[in-house]
Design a protein around this motif. Sequence first.
Motif, mmCIF file in Angstrom:
data_model
loop_
_atom_site.group_PDB
_atom_site.id
_atom_site.type_symbol
_atom_site.label_atom_id
_atom_site.label_comp_id
_atom_site.label_asym_id
_atom_site.label_seq_id
_atom_site.Cartn_x
_atom_site.Cartn_y
_atom_site.Cartn_z
ATOM 1 N N SER A 259 0.807 -1.220 0.000
ATOM 2 C CA SER A 259 0.000 0.000 0.000
ATOM 3 C C SER A 259 0.840 1.270 0.000
ATOM 4 O O SER A 259 0.304 2.362 -0.206
ATOM 5 C CB SER A 259 -0.916 0.008 1.232
ATOM 6 O OG SER A 259 -0.156 0.187 2.427
ATOM 7 N N GLY A 260 2.148 1.138 0.238
ATOM 8 C CA GLY A 260 3.016 2.312 0.289
ATOM 9 C C GLY A 260 3.112 2.937 1.657
ATOM 10 O O GLY A 260 3.809 3.944 1.838
ATOM 11 N N GLU A 261 2.436 2.362 2.648
ATOM 12 C CA GLU A 261 2.504 2.898 4.009
ATOM 13 C C GLU A 261 3.900 2.723 4.592
ATOM 14 O O GLU A 261 4.384 3.571 5.344
ATOM 15 C CB GLU A 261 1.476 2.191 4.894
ATOM 16 C CG GLU A 261 1.419 2.706 6.320
ATOM 17 C CD GLU A 261 0.410 1.951 7.163
ATOM 18 O OE1 GLU A 261 0.401 2.169 8.385
ATOM 19 O OE2 GLU A 261 -0.368 1.144 6.607
ATOM 20 N N ILE A 262 4.537 1.594 4.245
ATOM 21 C CA ILE A 262 5.906 1.304 4.664
ATOM 22 C C ILE A 262 6.793 1.308 3.427
ATOM 23 O O ILE A 262 6.432 0.728 2.400
ATOM 24 C CB ILE A 262 5.995 -0.082 5.354
ATOM 25 C CG1 ILE A 262 5.089 -0.133 6.581
ATOM 26 C CG2 ILE A 262 7.431 -0.404 5.743
ATOM 27 C CD1 ILE A 262 5.490 0.756 7.709
ATOM 28 N N ASP A 263 7.956 1.967 3.494
ATOM 29 C CA ASP A 263 8.870 2.014 2.352
ATOM 30 C C ASP A 263 9.735 0.761 2.245
ATOM 31 O O ASP A 263 10.021 0.286 1.141
ATOM 32 C CB ASP A 263 9.792 3.234 2.447
ATOM 33 C CG ASP A 263 9.027 4.538 2.451
ATOM 34 O OD1 ASP A 263 8.008 4.633 1.728
ATOM 35 O OD2 ASP A 263 9.441 5.468 3.176
ATOM 36 N N LEU A 264 10.151 0.237 3.390
ATOM 37 C CA LEU A 264 11.102 -0.871 3.398
ATOM 38 C C LEU A 264 10.831 -1.737 4.617
ATOM 39 O O LEU A 264 10.681 -1.222 5.726
ATOM 40 C CB LEU A 264 12.535 -0.330 3.447
ATOM 41 C CG LEU A 264 13.681 -1.270 3.084
ATOM 42 C CD1 LEU A 264 13.567 -1.734 1.632
ATOM 43 C CD2 LEU A 264 15.016 -0.555 3.291
ATOM 44 N N LEU A 265 10.748 -3.047 4.411
ATOM 45 C CA LEU A 265 10.526 -3.978 5.511
ATOM 46 C C LEU A 265 11.864 -4.546 5.952
ATOM 47 O O LEU A 265 12.524 -5.255 5.203
ATOM 48 C CB LEU A 265 9.592 -5.106 5.080
ATOM 49 C CG LEU A 265 9.302 -6.186 6.129
ATOM 50 C CD1 LEU A 265 8.597 -5.588 7.346
ATOM 51 C CD2 LEU A 265 8.451 -7.308 5.530
ATOM 52 N N CYS A 266 12.256 -4.222 7.171
ATOM 53 C CA CYS A 266 13.548 -4.648 7.712
ATOM 54 C C CYS A 266 13.308 -5.616 8.857
ATOM 55 O O CYS A 266 13.539 -5.303 10.027
ATOM 56 C CB CYS A 266 14.359 -3.449 8.174
ATOM 57 S SG CYS A 266 14.753 -2.308 6.824
ATOM 58 N N GLY A 267 12.798 -6.787 8.517
ATOM 59 C CA GLY A 267 12.537 -7.807 9.521
ATOM 60 C C GLY A 267 12.892 -9.163 8.968
ATOM 61 O O GLY A 267 13.508 -9.279 7.911
ATOM 62 N N ALA A 268 12.520 -10.199 9.685
ATOM 63 C CA ALA A 268 12.805 -11.557 9.238
ATOM 64 C C ALA A 268 11.796 -11.949 8.176
ATOM 65 O O ALA A 268 10.692 -12.370 8.485
ATOM 66 C CB ALA A 268 12.739 -12.519 10.424
ATOM 67 N N ALA A 269 12.146 -11.813 6.891
ATOM 68 C CA ALA A 269 11.204 -12.074 5.791
ATOM 69 C C ALA A 269 11.868 -12.949 4.737
ATOM 70 O O ALA A 269 12.789 -12.504 4.048
ATOM 71 C CB ALA A 269 10.725 -10.766 5.167
ATOM 72 N N SER A 270 11.408 -14.191 4.632
ATOM 73 C CA SER A 270 11.942 -15.100 3.628
ATOM 74 C C SER A 270 11.443 -14.706 2.239
ATOM 75 O O SER A 270 10.294 -14.300 2.067
ATOM 76 C CB SER A 270 11.529 -16.543 3.929
ATOM 77 O OG SER A 270 12.059 -16.970 5.160
ATOM 78 N N ILE A 271 12.313 -14.828 1.264
ATOM 79 C CA ILE A 271 11.968 -14.505 -0.120
ATOM 80 C C ILE A 271 11.284 -15.714 -0.742
ATOM 81 O O ILE A 271 11.882 -16.785 -0.873
ATOM 82 C CB ILE A 271 13.225 -14.145 -0.929
ATOM 83 C CG1 ILE A 271 13.974 -12.970 -0.271
ATOM 84 C CG2 ILE A 271 12.869 -13.814 -2.371
ATOM 85 C CD1 ILE A 271 15.343 -12.702 -0.881
ATOM 86 N N THR A 272 10.020 -15.561 -1.111
ATOM 87 C CA THR A 272 9.280 -16.638 -1.766
ATOM 88 C C THR A 272 8.594 -16.096 -3.011
ATOM 89 O O THR A 272 8.350 -14.883 -3.130
ATOM 90 C CB THR A 272 8.217 -17.251 -0.836
ATOM 91 O OG1 THR A 272 7.173 -16.286 -0.613
ATOM 92 C CG2 THR A 272 8.817 -17.659 0.503
ATOM 93 N N LEU A 273 8.255 -16.991 -3.934
ATOM 94 C CA LEU A 273 7.581 -16.575 -5.157
ATOM 95 C C LEU A 273 6.185 -16.039 -4.866
ATOM 96 O O LEU A 273 5.735 -15.069 -5.495
ATOM 97 C CB LEU A 273 7.511 -17.745 -6.137
ATOM 98 C CG LEU A 273 8.857 -18.210 -6.714
ATOM 99 C CD1 LEU A 273 8.659 -19.437 -7.589
ATOM 100 C CD2 LEU A 273 9.538 -17.099 -7.495
ATOM 101 N N SER A 274 5.477 -16.653 -3.919
ATOM 102 C CA SER A 274 4.132 -16.176 -3.606
ATOM 103 C C SER A 274 4.183 -14.777 -2.993
ATOM 104 O O SER A 274 3.311 -13.943 -3.274
ATOM 105 C CB SER A 274 3.435 -17.152 -2.658
ATOM 106 O OG SER A 274 4.154 -17.296 -1.445
#
Length: 278
Positions: free
Chosen positions: A93-108
Amino acid sequence: MRIFFAVLLAAFTLPAVTSAQTLEKIKETGQLVVGFREDAAPLSYLGDEGPQGYAPALCFALAPSLAVAAGIEDMNVVFETVTTDDRFDRIASGEIDLLCGAASITLSRREIVDFSIPVFVDGTTVALKKEGPVDFAGLAGKKIGVRGGTTTLEALENSLASMGVEAEVIQFDDHPSGMAALDGDVISAYFADQSILMRMVLTSPNADDFKVLDRILTVEKQGLAMRRGDPDFRLAVDRGLSALFQKGAVSEVFEKQIPGAEAGAALQAMFLLSPVIP
């Protein structure tokens, strides 16, 4: 919760990137809005002094290069808490510019958001009582826990099916609740990322009662999530990260934020194989 930090750019000399979308927003507002999780230590958590952990520290180190890319001399970094349920929607939505947390990269997930080059490598494993099973097969017929809304849940269900192990999977809203259930013998095992489990066990007052298996079910690359369709911002993020990799700053962040831990083969390879700055 909003937490502000100021970034000054006295001597940062990375070349600027043509601004578009997110970079224009940063230039207009003078701030970078970063999402972080409160409950994923040691990668991302809320400490006494604000956002803590590997991912927030890395993003704070990255911030000066993003300010240069946006064409501004100083910038506020605004940390916003996110949950496992809303983090990608708030990026989209653009509310957050960058997510700096534990986030695995997945295709979904890439159907919803974009990701930077990998910044961490983790894997799903399990914490048990010391007297518990010595392998995953020993969990057959038992109650096992996992946090809902994570890639760990999917990995666990797929692994149980592939091994032919039938167990009752109980989903928890957060990791402390899951570990408390394990401590109280409500469940026989708790699954999570290896980094998260090691941190919870080592900081537990009953640390001697637990063990974490060294076998992992998955190898998961993690990245910084951002809005899709903004190649200039992604290039700015990747360029800044590449500079941090090249000068050894990423491994320094790892050593400082996860003291006493030794980078495994996958992490060492990531440090070596990061993109180069021409």
